[in-house]
Motif scaffolding. Sequence first.
Motif, PDB file in Angstrom:
ATOM      1  N   MET A   1       0.853  -1.182   0.000  1.00 12.14           N
ATOM      2  CA  MET A   1       0.000   0.000   0.000  1.00 12.14           C
ATOM      3  C   MET A   1       0.892   1.237   0.000  1.00 12.14           C
ATOM      4  O   MET A   1       1.806   1.348   0.799  1.00 12.14           O
ATOM      5  N   HIS A   2       0.642   2.163  -0.912  1.00 10.04           N
ATOM      6  CA  HIS A   2       1.491   3.324  -1.077  1.00 10.04           C
ATOM      7  C   HIS A   2       0.788   4.590  -0.579  1.00 10.04           C
ATOM      8  O   HIS A   2      -0.431   4.694  -0.606  1.00 10.04           O
ATOM      9  N   HIS A   3       1.598   5.560  -0.191  1.00 12.30           N
ATOM     10  CA  HIS A   3       1.058   6.810   0.334  1.00 12.30           C
ATOM     11  C   HIS A   3       0.226   7.531  -0.723  1.00 12.30           C
ATOM     12  O   HIS A   3       0.590   7.591  -1.898  1.00 12.30           O
ATOM     13  N   LYS A   4      -0.908   8.097  -0.289  1.00 10.49           N
ATOM     14  CA  LYS A   4      -1.817   8.786  -1.196  1.00 10.49           C
ATOM     15  C   LYS A   4      -2.166  10.160  -0.636  1.00 10.49           C
ATOM     16  O   LYS A   4      -2.034  10.421   0.567  1.00 10.49           O
ATOM     17  N   ASN A   5      -2.638  11.029  -1.545  1.00 11.63           N
ATOM     18  CA  ASN A   5      -3.031  12.383  -1.172  1.00 11.63           C
ATOM     19  C   ASN A   5      -4.519  12.593  -1.436  1.00 11.63           C
ATOM     20  O   ASN A   5      -5.018  12.253  -2.517  1.00 11.63           O
ATOM     21  N   ILE A   6      -5.201  13.148  -0.449  1.00 15.25           N
ATOM     22  CA  ILE A   6      -6.642  13.401  -0.533  1.00 15.25           C
ATOM     23  C   ILE A   6      -6.894  14.896  -0.458  1.00 15.25           C
ATOM     24  O   ILE A   6      -6.291  15.599   0.360  1.00 15.25           O
ATOM     25  N   LEU A   7      -7.811  15.361  -1.293  1.00 14.05           N
ATOM     26  CA  LEU A   7      -8.276  16.747  -1.222  1.00 14.05           C
ATOM     27  C   LEU A   7      -9.715  16.738  -0.721  1.00 14.05           C
ATOM     28  O   LEU A   7     -10.604  16.177  -1.371  1.00 14.05           O
ATOM     29  N   LEU A   8      -9.944  17.335   0.439  1.00 18.19           N
ATOM     30  CA  LEU A   8     -11.291  17.477   0.985  1.00 18.19           C
ATOM     31  C   LEU A   8     -11.799  18.877   0.669  1.00 18.19           C
ATOM     32  O   LEU A   8     -11.168  19.867   1.042  1.00 18.19           O
ATOM     33  N   ILE A   9     -12.946  18.949   0.001  1.00 16.92           N
ATOM     34  CA  ILE A   9     -13.579  20.232  -0.318  1.00 16.92           C
ATOM     35  C   ILE A   9     -14.872  20.307   0.467  1.00 16.92           C
ATOM     36  O   ILE A   9     -15.798  19.522   0.245  1.00 16.92           O
TER      37      ILE A   9
ATOM     38  N   ASN B   1     -12.065  25.028   0.742  1.00 17.53           N
ATOM     39  CA  ASN B   1     -13.466  25.425   0.687  1.00 17.53           C
ATOM     40  C   ASN B   1     -13.683  26.159  -0.636  1.00 17.53           C
ATOM     41  O   ASN B   1     -12.817  26.139  -1.516  1.00 17.53           O
ATOM     42  N   GLU B   2     -14.838  26.797  -0.787  1.00 19.68           N
ATOM     43  CA  GLU B   2     -15.120  27.467  -2.054  1.00 19.68           C
ATOM     44  C   GLU B   2     -14.081  28.542  -2.372  1.00 19.68           C
ATOM     45  O   GLU B   2     -13.685  28.711  -3.530  1.00 19.68           O
TER      46      GLU B   2
ATOM     47  N   ASP C   1      -4.953  12.007  -5.259  1.00 20.37           N
ATOM     48  CA  ASP C   1      -5.389  10.671  -5.661  1.00 20.37           C
ATOM     49  C   ASP C   1      -6.873  10.436  -5.396  1.00 20.37           C
ATOM     50  O   ASP C   1      -7.449   9.478  -5.900  1.00 20.37           O
ATOM     51  N   LEU C   2      -7.468  11.315  -4.584  1.00 19.25           N
ATOM     52  CA  LEU C   2      -8.887  11.195  -4.257  1.00 19.25           C
ATOM     53  C   LEU C   2      -9.413  12.566  -3.889  1.00 19.25           C
ATOM     54  O   LEU C   2      -8.753  13.314  -3.166  1.00 19.25           O
ATOM     55  N   VAL C   3     -10.599  12.887  -4.381  1.00 12.29           N
ATOM     56  CA  VAL C   3     -11.290  14.110  -3.995  1.00 12.29           C
ATOM     57  C   VAL C   3     -12.510  13.727  -3.169  1.00 12.29           C
ATOM     58  O   VAL C   3     -13.325  12.904  -3.602  1.00 12.29           O
TER      59      VAL C   3
END
Length: 224
Positions: free
Chosen positions: A1-9, A34-35, A49-51
């Motif tokens: 399992m490799h490190h991933k980056n998530i963007l939370l909006i 945020n907006e 890698d994920l929104v």
Amino acid sequence: MHHKNILLISGTTRLHDRMRELSHAIDVSIALANEETFSQAVSSGHEFDLVILDADGMSQDTLNAVDSFVAENGFIPMLLVQDPDKLSTMRMPTQGKNDFILSTAGVDELEVRCSLLLWPGEESAPADIVTVDNMTINLATYQVYIDEKPVDLTLMEYSLLSFLATHPSRAYSRETLLHRVWGFEYCGGTRTVDVHIRRVRSKVGPQVAAHIVTIRGVGYLFRV
């Protein structure tokens, strides 16, 4: 399992605690937007890698901008957060690998859904996480947290602590710990085990240190 980056909006902070717990449970870094800060986040040069999109209160212009960003970057997987009373109006993207989660869901469900999108076929197993009182050990990322704060352990300190915590209620001699933790090639004396135990106890704090029990004449035991 490799490190991933998530963007939370999200326009609120209602997911922040769960996202912080998520970052302790699986190997991810999380950026918040945020907006007002969305355009800055996506132009920062970071690859995501994920929104995760909490659409509650978001303007249509922002929703359209998120859709464009996801599509222009190879259809980044998206996890939509929806309130239970608004499921009938939920709009799922038609392309890419996407999922949704209710805003009332706990961190365990959030972890599973994110892992399925980030590491299809190689999700972090529950066995990767060891929790004892206020301590969490992530065996997949070699990280230890006390009260959700990272603990600065050396590799051998981590290895010793994780070995004892994953083999509880059994006493191990110093010689056995040298063999199991340090390996065949270690040529030092058994005193090094005592030194490392002392350092681990001092770093994890009294609550967790109380679980590391000295068995006189034998060695050490992790009591649960």
